[in-house]
Motif scaffolding. Structure first.
Motif, PDB file in Angstrom:
ATOM      1  N   SER A 104       0.756  -1.159   0.149  1.00 23.54           N
ATOM      2  CA  SER A 104      -0.128   0.034  -0.017  1.00 23.54           C
ATOM      3  C   SER A 104       0.795   1.175  -0.165  1.00 23.54           C
ATOM      4  O   SER A 104       0.729   2.154  -0.617  1.00 23.54           O
ATOM      5  CB  SER A 104      -0.962  -0.156   1.294  1.00 23.54           C
ATOM      6  OG  SER A 104      -1.794   1.162   1.226  1.00 23.54           O
ATOM      7  N   ALA A 105       1.943   1.291   0.899  1.00 27.59           N
ATOM      8  CA  ALA A 105       2.898   2.386   0.997  1.00 27.59           C
ATOM      9  C   ALA A 105       3.435   2.647  -0.430  1.00 27.59           C
ATOM     10  O   ALA A 105       3.724   3.866  -0.949  1.00 27.59           O
ATOM     11  CB  ALA A 105       3.888   2.171   2.104  1.00 27.59           C
TER      12      ALA A 105
ATOM     13  N   ASN B 241      -7.811  -3.190   1.591  1.00 27.23           N
ATOM     14  CA  ASN B 241      -8.584  -3.305   0.335  1.00 27.23           C
ATOM     15  C   ASN B 241      -7.915  -4.158  -0.580  1.00 27.23           C
ATOM     16  O   ASN B 241      -8.274  -5.111  -1.264  1.00 27.23           O
ATOM     17  CB  ASN B 241      -8.705  -1.960  -0.348  1.00 27.23           C
ATOM     18  CG  ASN B 241      -9.571  -1.763  -1.407  1.00 27.23           C
ATOM     19  OD1 ASN B 241     -10.427  -2.606  -1.580  1.00 27.23           O
ATOM     20  ND2 ASN B 241      -9.597  -0.871  -2.230  1.00 27.23           N
TER      21      ASN B 241
ATOM     22  N   LEU C 233       2.305   1.725  -3.433  1.00 25.39           N
ATOM     23  CA  LEU C 233       1.676   2.131  -4.367  1.00 25.39           C
ATOM     24  C   LEU C 233       1.371   3.566  -4.095  1.00 25.39           C
ATOM     25  O   LEU C 233       1.256   4.331  -5.330  1.00 25.39           O
ATOM     26  CB  LEU C 233       0.220   1.436  -4.369  1.00 25.39           C
ATOM     27  CG  LEU C 233       0.143   0.006  -4.674  1.00 25.39           C
ATOM     28  CD1 LEU C 233      -0.898  -0.686  -4.432  1.00 25.39           C
ATOM     29  CD2 LEU C 233       0.629   0.070  -6.509  1.00 25.39           C
ATOM     30  N   ARG C 234       1.269   4.150  -2.977  1.00 27.59           N
ATOM     31  CA  ARG C 234       0.970   5.431  -2.474  1.00 27.59           C
ATOM     32  C   ARG C 234       1.971   6.347  -3.201  1.00 27.59           C
ATOM     33  O   ARG C 234       1.704   7.589  -3.849  1.00 27.59           O
ATOM     34  CB  ARG C 234       1.096   5.770  -1.159  1.00 27.59           C
ATOM     35  CG  ARG C 234       0.069   6.809  -0.670  1.00 27.59           C
ATOM     36  CD  ARG C 234       0.045   6.926   0.798  1.00 27.59           C
ATOM     37  NE  ARG C 234      -0.663   5.841   1.351  1.00 27.59           N
ATOM     38  CZ  ARG C 234      -0.371   4.849   2.104  1.00 27.59           C
ATOM     39  NH1 ARG C 234       1.016   5.023   2.561  1.00 27.59           N
ATOM     40  NH2 ARG C 234      -1.005   3.749   2.564  1.00 27.59           N
ATOM     41  N   GLU C 235       3.355   5.770  -3.415  1.00 27.80           N
ATOM     42  CA  GLU C 235       4.536   6.786  -3.998  1.00 27.80           C
ATOM     43  C   GLU C 235       4.350   6.900  -5.337  1.00 27.80           C
ATOM     44  O   GLU C 235       4.742   7.687  -6.131  1.00 27.80           O
ATOM     45  CB  GLU C 235       5.679   6.025  -3.909  1.00 27.80           C
ATOM     46  CG  GLU C 235       6.313   5.907  -2.349  1.00 27.80           C
ATOM     47  CD  GLU C 235       7.639   5.074  -2.053  1.00 27.80           C
ATOM     48  OE1 GLU C 235       8.087   4.546  -3.172  1.00 27.80           O
ATOM     49  OE2 GLU C 235       7.896   4.787  -0.939  1.00 27.80           O
ATOM     50  N   TYR C 236       3.358   5.852  -6.233  1.00 26.84           N
ATOM     51  CA  TYR C 236       2.863   5.946  -7.508  1.00 26.84           C
ATOM     52  C   TYR C 236       1.880   6.884  -7.712  1.00 26.84           C
ATOM     53  O   TYR C 236       1.274   6.993  -8.944  1.00 26.84           O
ATOM     54  CB  TYR C 236       2.622   4.539  -8.030  1.00 26.84           C
ATOM     55  CG  TYR C 236       3.757   3.802  -8.406  1.00 26.84           C
ATOM     56  CD1 TYR C 236       5.156   4.017  -8.005  1.00 26.84           C
ATOM     57  CD2 TYR C 236       3.874   2.696  -9.604  1.00 26.84           C
ATOM     58  CE1 TYR C 236       6.052   2.998  -7.920  1.00 26.84           C
ATOM     59  CE2 TYR C 236       4.817   2.002  -9.558  1.00 26.84           C
ATOM     60  CZ  TYR C 236       5.899   2.116  -9.157  1.00 26.84           C
ATOM     61  OH  TYR C 236       6.928   1.159  -9.384  1.00 26.84           O
ATOM     62  N   GLY C 237       0.934   7.359  -6.764  1.00 29.47           N
ATOM     63  CA  GLY C 237      -0.230   7.993  -6.492  1.00 29.47           C
ATOM     64  C   GLY C 237      -1.389   7.409  -6.697  1.00 29.47           C
ATOM     65  O   GLY C 237      -2.499   7.627  -6.897  1.00 29.47           O
ATOM     66  N   ILE C 238      -1.123   5.985  -6.184  1.00 32.27           N
ATOM     67  CA  ILE C 238      -2.415   5.079  -6.290  1.00 32.27           C
ATOM     68  C   ILE C 238      -2.710   4.787  -4.806  1.00 32.27           C
ATOM     69  O   ILE C 238      -1.948   4.304  -3.921  1.00 32.27           O
ATOM     70  CB  ILE C 238      -2.068   3.693  -6.703  1.00 32.27           C
ATOM     71  CG1 ILE C 238      -1.677   4.016  -8.433  1.00 32.27           C
ATOM     72  CG2 ILE C 238      -3.245   2.842  -6.641  1.00 32.27           C
ATOM     73  CD1 ILE C 238      -0.939   2.510  -9.009  1.00 32.27           C
ATOM     74  N   GLU C 239      -4.068   5.187  -4.378  1.00 30.67           N
ATOM     75  CA  GLU C 239      -4.471   4.855  -2.899  1.00 30.67           C
ATOM     76  C   GLU C 239      -5.547   3.660  -2.785  1.00 30.67           C
ATOM     77  O   GLU C 239      -6.300   3.500  -3.422  1.00 30.67           O
ATOM     78  CB  GLU C 239      -5.320   6.247  -2.544  1.00 30.67           C
ATOM     79  CG  GLU C 239      -4.397   7.458  -2.596  1.00 30.67           C
ATOM     80  CD  GLU C 239      -3.507   7.497  -1.340  1.00 30.67           C
ATOM     81  OE1 GLU C 239      -4.086   6.812  -0.306  1.00 30.67           O
ATOM     82  OE2 GLU C 239      -2.609   8.126  -1.318  1.00 30.67           O
ATOM     83  N   GLN C 240      -4.460   2.566  -2.150  1.00 31.62           N
ATOM     84  CA  GLN C 240      -5.349   1.538  -1.929  1.00 31.62           C
ATOM     85  C   GLN C 240      -4.730   1.065  -0.418  1.00 31.62           C
ATOM     86  O   GLN C 240      -3.687   0.832  -0.197  1.00 31.62           O
ATOM     87  CB  GLN C 240      -4.843   0.435  -2.758  1.00 31.62           C
ATOM     88  CG  GLN C 240      -5.222   0.449  -4.146  1.00 31.62           C
ATOM     89  CD  GLN C 240      -6.744   0.260  -4.390  1.00 31.62           C
ATOM     90  OE1 GLN C 240      -7.280  -0.896  -3.826  1.00 31.62           O
ATOM     91  NE2 GLN C 240      -7.464   1.074  -5.164  1.00 31.62           N
ATOM     92  N   SER C 241      -5.806   0.872   0.296  1.00 26.46           N
ATOM     93  CA  SER C 241      -5.458   0.788   1.926  1.00 26.46           C
ATOM     94  C   SER C 241      -4.999  -0.906   1.585  1.00 26.46           C
ATOM     95  O   SER C 241      -5.382  -1.547   0.832  1.00 26.46           O
ATOM     96  CB  SER C 241      -6.719   0.481   2.631  1.00 26.46           C
ATOM     97  OG  SER C 241      -7.888  -0.386   2.421  1.00 26.46           O
TER      98      SER C 241
END
Length: 82
Positions: free
Chosen positions: A30-31, A44, A33-41
């Motif tokens: 999740s973290a 999830n 992906l967040r660096e790629y701008g993708i928000e997924q908990s």
């Protein structure tokens, strides 16, 4: 078993194998992906993986953050035929 269910099982198995290989937890994925701008908990991601269902873009992004460089599609297809 219907073909769609087999496809979902193949996705689930592939993601679990690659996640284990990368020694990555769902919160770590999740973290990343967040660096790629993708928000997924993490929850999830876990749910989508367990169902073997996620959109293609997310599937490829997860494989990317796990460091997967190659998928042997013929092997996946052979597994589906069993």
């Amino acid at each position: 078993m219907n073909k769609m269910k087999k496809h979902r099982e193949a996705i689930r198995e592939l993601l679990n194998v690659e996640r284990a290989r990368a020694r990555a937890s769902y919160p770590e994925i999740s973290a990343r992906l967040r660096e790629y701008g993708i928000e997924q908990s993490a929850t999830n991601l876990r749910n989508k993986t367990m169902r073997g269902q996620m959109e293609a873009g997310l599937f490829l992004a997860v494989l990317d953050v796990l460091g997967v460089k190659r998928i042997e599609v013929p092997d996946l297809i052979d597994d589906l035929k069993r």
